[in-house]
Every structure is written in C-alpha cells, then in structure tokens.
Design a protein around this motif. Structure first.
Motif, PDB file in Angstrom:
ATOM      1  N   ARG A 158       0.849  -1.189   0.000  1.00 53.36           N
ATOM      2  CA  ARG A 158       0.000   0.000   0.000  1.00 53.36           C
ATOM      3  C   ARG A 158       0.884   1.239   0.000  1.00 53.36           C
ATOM      4  O   ARG A 158       1.952   1.257   0.611  1.00 53.36           O
ATOM      5  CB  ARG A 158      -0.894   0.032   1.246  1.00 53.36           C
ATOM      6  N   GLY A 159       0.436   2.270  -0.675  1.00 50.65           N
ATOM      7  CA  GLY A 159       1.182   3.520  -0.732  1.00 50.65           C
ATOM      8  C   GLY A 159       1.268   4.020  -2.149  1.00 50.65           C
ATOM      9  O   GLY A 159       0.409   3.729  -2.988  1.00 50.65           O
ATOM     10  N   THR A 160       2.313   4.780  -2.435  1.00 49.42           N
ATOM     11  CA  THR A 160       2.522   5.349  -3.767  1.00 49.42           C
ATOM     12  C   THR A 160       3.943   5.039  -4.213  1.00 49.42           C
ATOM     13  O   THR A 160       4.900   5.255  -3.470  1.00 49.42           O
ATOM     14  CB  THR A 160       2.308   6.878  -3.760  1.00 49.42           C
ATOM     15  N   LEU A 161       4.060   4.530  -5.411  1.00 53.13           N
ATOM     16  CA  LEU A 161       5.360   4.287  -6.022  1.00 53.13           C
ATOM     17  C   LEU A 161       5.622   5.389  -7.034  1.00 53.13           C
ATOM     18  O   LEU A 161       4.784   5.660  -7.902  1.00 53.13           O
ATOM     19  CB  LEU A 161       5.387   2.927  -6.710  1.00 53.13           C
ATOM     20  N   MET A 162       6.742   6.038  -6.911  1.00 54.25           N
ATOM     21  CA  MET A 162       7.120   7.116  -7.817  1.00 54.25           C
ATOM     22  C   MET A 162       8.399   6.734  -8.552  1.00 54.25           C
ATOM     23  O   MET A 162       9.390   6.358  -7.931  1.00 54.25           O
ATOM     24  CB  MET A 162       7.338   8.415  -7.034  1.00 54.25           C
ATOM     25  N   VAL A 163       8.376   6.805  -9.877  1.00 50.68           N
ATOM     26  CA  VAL A 163       9.571   6.560 -10.683  1.00 50.68           C
ATOM     27  C   VAL A 163       9.978   7.875 -11.332  1.00 50.68           C
ATOM     28  O   VAL A 163       9.175   8.516 -12.014  1.00 50.68           O
ATOM     29  CB  VAL A 163       9.325   5.486 -11.759  1.00 50.68           C
ATOM     30  N   VAL A 164      11.215   8.290 -11.097  1.00 54.19           N
ATOM     31  CA  VAL A 164      11.750   9.529 -11.649  1.00 54.19           C
ATOM     32  C   VAL A 164      12.874   9.192 -12.620  1.00 54.19           C
ATOM     33  O   VAL A 164      13.845   8.526 -12.251  1.00 54.19           O
ATOM     34  CB  VAL A 164      12.278  10.455 -10.535  1.00 54.19           C
ATOM     35  N   CYS A 165      12.736   9.635 -13.852  1.00 53.93           N
ATOM     36  CA  CYS A 165      13.778   9.493 -14.865  1.00 53.93           C
ATOM     37  C   CYS A 165      14.397  10.874 -15.054  1.00 53.93           C
ATOM     38  O   CYS A 165      13.788  11.769 -15.650  1.00 53.93           O
ATOM     39  CB  CYS A 165      13.208   8.960 -16.171  1.00 53.93           C
ATOM     40  N   GLN A 166      15.590  11.026 -14.519  1.00 45.89           N
ATOM     41  CA  GLN A 166      16.219  12.339 -14.403  1.00 45.89           C
ATOM     42  C   GLN A 166      17.104  12.664 -15.609  1.00 45.89           C
ATOM     43  O   GLN A 166      17.947  11.858 -15.991  1.00 45.89           O
ATOM     44  CB  GLN A 166      17.080  12.389 -13.138  1.00 45.89           C
ATOM     45  N   PRO A 167      16.958  13.836 -16.180  1.00 45.57           N
ATOM     46  CA  PRO A 167      17.860  14.262 -17.240  1.00 45.57           C
ATOM     47  C   PRO A 167      19.126  14.902 -16.686  1.00 45.57           C
ATOM     48  O   PRO A 167      19.199  15.279 -15.510  1.00 45.57           O
ATOM     49  CB  PRO A 167      17.026  15.302 -18.000  1.00 45.57           C
ATOM     50  N   ALA A 168      20.115  14.991 -17.530  1.00 43.45           N
ATOM     51  CA  ALA A 168      21.282  15.869 -17.292  1.00 43.45           C
ATOM     52  C   ALA A 168      22.002  15.625 -15.977  1.00 43.45           C
ATOM     53  O   ALA A 168      22.469  16.569 -15.356  1.00 43.45           O
ATOM     54  CB  ALA A 168      20.846  17.336 -17.399  1.00 43.45           C
ATOM     55  N   GLU A 169      22.141  14.355 -15.587  1.00 45.79           N
ATOM     56  CA  GLU A 169      22.901  14.080 -14.369  1.00 45.79           C
ATOM     57  C   GLU A 169      24.372  14.443 -14.535  1.00 45.79           C
ATOM     58  O   GLU A 169      25.022  14.912 -13.595  1.00 45.79           O
ATOM     59  CB  GLU A 169      22.760  12.605 -13.992  1.00 45.79           C
ATOM     60  N   GLU A 170      24.885  14.252 -15.739  1.00 38.83           N
ATOM     61  CA  GLU A 170      26.310  14.462 -15.972  1.00 38.83           C
ATOM     62  C   GLU A 170      26.723  15.926 -15.841  1.00 38.83           C
ATOM     63  O   GLU A 170      27.894  16.219 -15.586  1.00 38.83           O
ATOM     64  CB  GLU A 170      26.712  13.932 -17.356  1.00 38.83           C
ATOM     65  N   ILE A 171      25.782  16.838 -16.014  1.00 37.34           N
ATOM     66  CA  ILE A 171      26.116  18.257 -15.889  1.00 37.34           C
ATOM     67  C   ILE A 171      25.368  18.906 -14.716  1.00 37.34           C
ATOM     68  O   ILE A 171      25.298  20.120 -14.612  1.00 37.34           O
ATOM     69  CB  ILE A 171      25.848  19.028 -17.199  1.00 37.34           C
ATOM     70  N   PHE A 172      24.804  18.050 -13.845  1.00 44.10           N
ATOM     71  CA  PHE A 172      24.185  18.499 -12.597  1.00 44.10           C
ATOM     72  C   PHE A 172      23.042  19.483 -12.821  1.00 44.10           C
ATOM     73  O   PHE A 172      22.850  20.401 -12.043  1.00 44.10           O
ATOM     74  CB  PHE A 172      25.232  19.137 -11.681  1.00 44.10           C
ATOM     75  N   GLY A 173      22.233  19.272 -13.871  1.00 44.44           N
ATOM     76  CA  GLY A 173      21.169  20.227 -14.138  1.00 44.44           C
ATOM     77  C   GLY A 173      19.767  19.692 -13.983  1.00 44.44           C
ATOM     78  O   GLY A 173      18.816  20.475 -13.949  1.00 44.44           O
ATOM     79  N   GLY A 174      19.594  18.367 -13.898  1.00 40.77           N
ATOM     80  CA  GLY A 174      18.249  17.818 -13.941  1.00 40.77           C
ATOM     81  C   GLY A 174      17.645  17.443 -12.613  1.00 40.77           C
ATOM     82  O   GLY A 174      16.428  17.240 -12.508  1.00 40.77           O
ATOM     83  N   ALA A 175      18.462  17.350 -11.561  1.00 39.02           N
ATOM     84  CA  ALA A 175      17.953  16.852 -10.283  1.00 39.02           C
ATOM     85  C   ALA A 175      16.978  17.825  -9.627  1.00 39.02           C
ATOM     86  O   ALA A 175      15.960  17.407  -9.056  1.00 39.02           O
ATOM     87  CB  ALA A 175      19.115  16.558  -9.337  1.00 39.02           C
ATOM     88  N   GLY A 176      17.264  19.111  -9.682  1.00 40.06           N
ATOM     89  CA  GLY A 176      16.430  20.108  -9.014  1.00 40.06           C
ATOM     90  C   GLY A 176      14.992  20.103  -9.472  1.00 40.06           C
ATOM     91  O   GLY A 176      14.073  19.956  -8.651  1.00 40.06           O
ATOM     92  N   PRO A 177      14.737  20.249 -10.786  1.00 42.94           N
ATOM     93  CA  PRO A 177      13.343  20.241 -11.244  1.00 42.94           C
ATOM     94  C   PRO A 177      12.632  18.931 -10.957  1.00 42.94           C
ATOM     95  O   PRO A 177      11.447  18.927 -10.606  1.00 42.94           O
ATOM     96  CB  PRO A 177      13.477  20.476 -12.759  1.00 42.94           C
ATOM     97  N   CYS A 178      13.338  17.806 -11.075  1.00 38.43           N
ATOM     98  CA  CYS A 178      12.716  16.515 -10.792  1.00 38.43           C
ATOM     99  C   CYS A 178      12.360  16.404  -9.314  1.00 38.43           C
ATOM    100  O   CYS A 178      11.291  15.903  -8.954  1.00 38.43           O
ATOM    101  CB  CYS A 178      13.648  15.374 -11.197  1.00 38.43           C
ATOM    102  N   SER A 179      13.249  16.873  -8.440  1.00 42.25           N
ATOM    103  CA  SER A 179      12.975  16.826  -7.008  1.00 42.25           C
ATOM    104  C   SER A 179      11.777  17.689  -6.651  1.00 42.25           C
ATOM    105  O   SER A 179      10.908  17.289  -5.869  1.00 42.25           O
ATOM    106  CB  SER A 179      14.199  17.287  -6.217  1.00 42.25           C
ATOM    107  N   THR A 180      11.708  18.885  -7.227  1.00 42.74           N
ATOM    108  CA  THR A 180      10.584  19.791  -6.953  1.00 42.74           C
ATOM    109  C   THR A 180       9.273  19.163  -7.380  1.00 42.74           C
ATOM    110  O   THR A 180       8.287  19.171  -6.627  1.00 42.74           O
ATOM    111  CB  THR A 180      10.790  21.119  -7.678  1.00 42.74           C
ATOM    112  N   THR A 181       9.244  18.595  -8.581  1.00 45.26           N
ATOM    113  CA  THR A 181       8.020  17.962  -9.078  1.00 45.26           C
ATOM    114  C   THR A 181       7.650  16.758  -8.230  1.00 45.26           C
ATOM    115  O   THR A 181       6.476  16.534  -7.927  1.00 45.26           O
ATOM    116  CB  THR A 181       8.203  17.544 -10.545  1.00 45.26           C
TER     117      THR A 181
END
Length: 221
Positions: A158-181
């Motif tokens: 029971r609960g919620t499963l969230m899958v995040v496919c993050q862009p731009a890990e190599e240039i440290f640009g995609g984690a912030g927007p994905c985390s916020t969402t």
C-alpha cells in the motif's frame, strides 16, 4: 518493442501475512523473470541510441510510454526532458525510484551488436560521438523494471510508487526540477528514495535513503 504492461505472473499468492512471507519472495522473483526480457530490450535500445544531457527526448518518450503501459500517471517534460511517474495504491508511504537518462560525448568501442553509433551536437556546436559509458541506460531501464514488478504486486503493498527518470545528471542540471516535481506530487515529499549506480565490480548497486529520517520504512523494507 512496445511495453506489454503488467505481467500476469506477478499476481498475489496466498499467504498468512498480507505483506510478507515466502510467497512474496516467490512472487517478486516471478515478476522479475517475467519482466526481464522487456527490460533487457529497453536497456539495449537505450544503449544503442544514447542522448546527451537535456537532449534525452526519445529516451524520455520511450520510458514514459513504458511507465504509462504499466498504469502509472506520467508527467513529461520535467526540467526539460525529465519524467515523473506515479502509481497510487491506497494509503501508505511514498517510495521514489530514481534513474538517470543522459549519456556522454564518448565514442563507443565495445564491439557490441547494440553499440552506439550516434553523434550529436556538443556544447561547442560541433558533432561528437555519444555513448552510455556511465550506466544511465541501465539505471533508467531497471527503474522501469522495478516499476513493472511492483505494479504486478499491488495486492501486496500500500502507498505510492514514484519513478523519476532524471535528465542531465552528468552536468548536474536535472535533479532540481525533478525533485521539486516529486515533492509537489507527493504532498509532503517521498518517504524513501532509492537510486542505483553501476561499476565494474558490482554491475548494479542500489542505495536507499530516507527523505525524512523520522518516518518509518515501507512495509517491504
């Protein structure tokens, strides 16, 4: 290969304990076996057709389509090309599975039959070879594979499963927007976050981190 959706081999088995017991382990193993072929095909496709940071349009589209076929609610275009997908299954903790998507400007020389021959425009505007040399093709395909197994076992958790496919890990640009969402979708944020990394000695290593240390672990932990 289009994703076929949840496997019928991953249904609930009888057990005295709703969330545990030997039958749960057997059900997970059956789900992994059932999903393996499609996860492997997804991985090989992503490896053969890599994309540079913030250029992961086809990669994101393929991952989003696979997650939608499994019954996830999918948000596209997070931080440009990111994907955030939710599988809601009643009251309970929110567990986040994260995989990155971007590749590197490296020429592949592995000799694999699914080796990359892709080129793309680099930051200087000149064409560069592109390769998944850091395992992000494996990380994102395995996140989808885990989602497939858990989608087939909804009677066992029971609960919620969230899958995040993050862009731009190599240039440290995609984690912030994905985390916020992710935090917006999960109200107070995920309870636990799970990510993986790849190295030569251990093909896949996973790590779990509490998003808030005072919260209890999920029932299957």
């Amino acid at each position: 290969m289009p994703w076929r959706g949840k496997s019928n081999e991953c249904k609930e088995q009888d057990d005295d304990d709703e969330f545990g017991g030997a039958s749960l382990k057997q059900a997970i193993e059956a789900g992994v076996d059932a999903a393996f072929g499609e996860v492997q095909a997804l991985y090989r496709h992503l490896h053969q057709y890599p994309e540079l940071p913030f250029q992961e349009h086809e990669t994101a589209a393929r991952l989003a389509a696979a997650l939608e076929a499994l019954g996830f609610e999918v948000t596209r275009g997070v931080g440009g090309t990111g994907v955030v997908a939710l599988l809601r299954n009643g009251e309970g903790p929110t567990v986040l599975l994260r995989g990155d998507m971007d590749a590197l400007p490296i020429e592949e020389q592995t000799g694999l039959d699914y080796a990359s021959r892709v080129t793309a425009m680099g930051v200087d505007g000149k064409p560069v070879p592109v390769m998944h040399a850091c395992g992000h093709d494996l990380h994102s395909s395995c996140a989808v594979g885990a989602g497939a197994v858990l989608a087939g076992l909804q009677a066992r958790w029971r609960g919620t499963l969230m899958v995040v496919c993050q862009p731009a890990e190599e240039i440290f640009g995609g984690a912030g927007p994905c985390s916020t969402t992710a935090f917006i979708h999960a109200s107070r944020g995920p309870t636990w976050c799970w990510a993986s990394t790849t190295c030569r000695r251990w093909p896949v290593r996973s790590g779990i981190s509490p998003a808030a240390p005072w919260r209890r672990p999920p029932p299957w932990a």
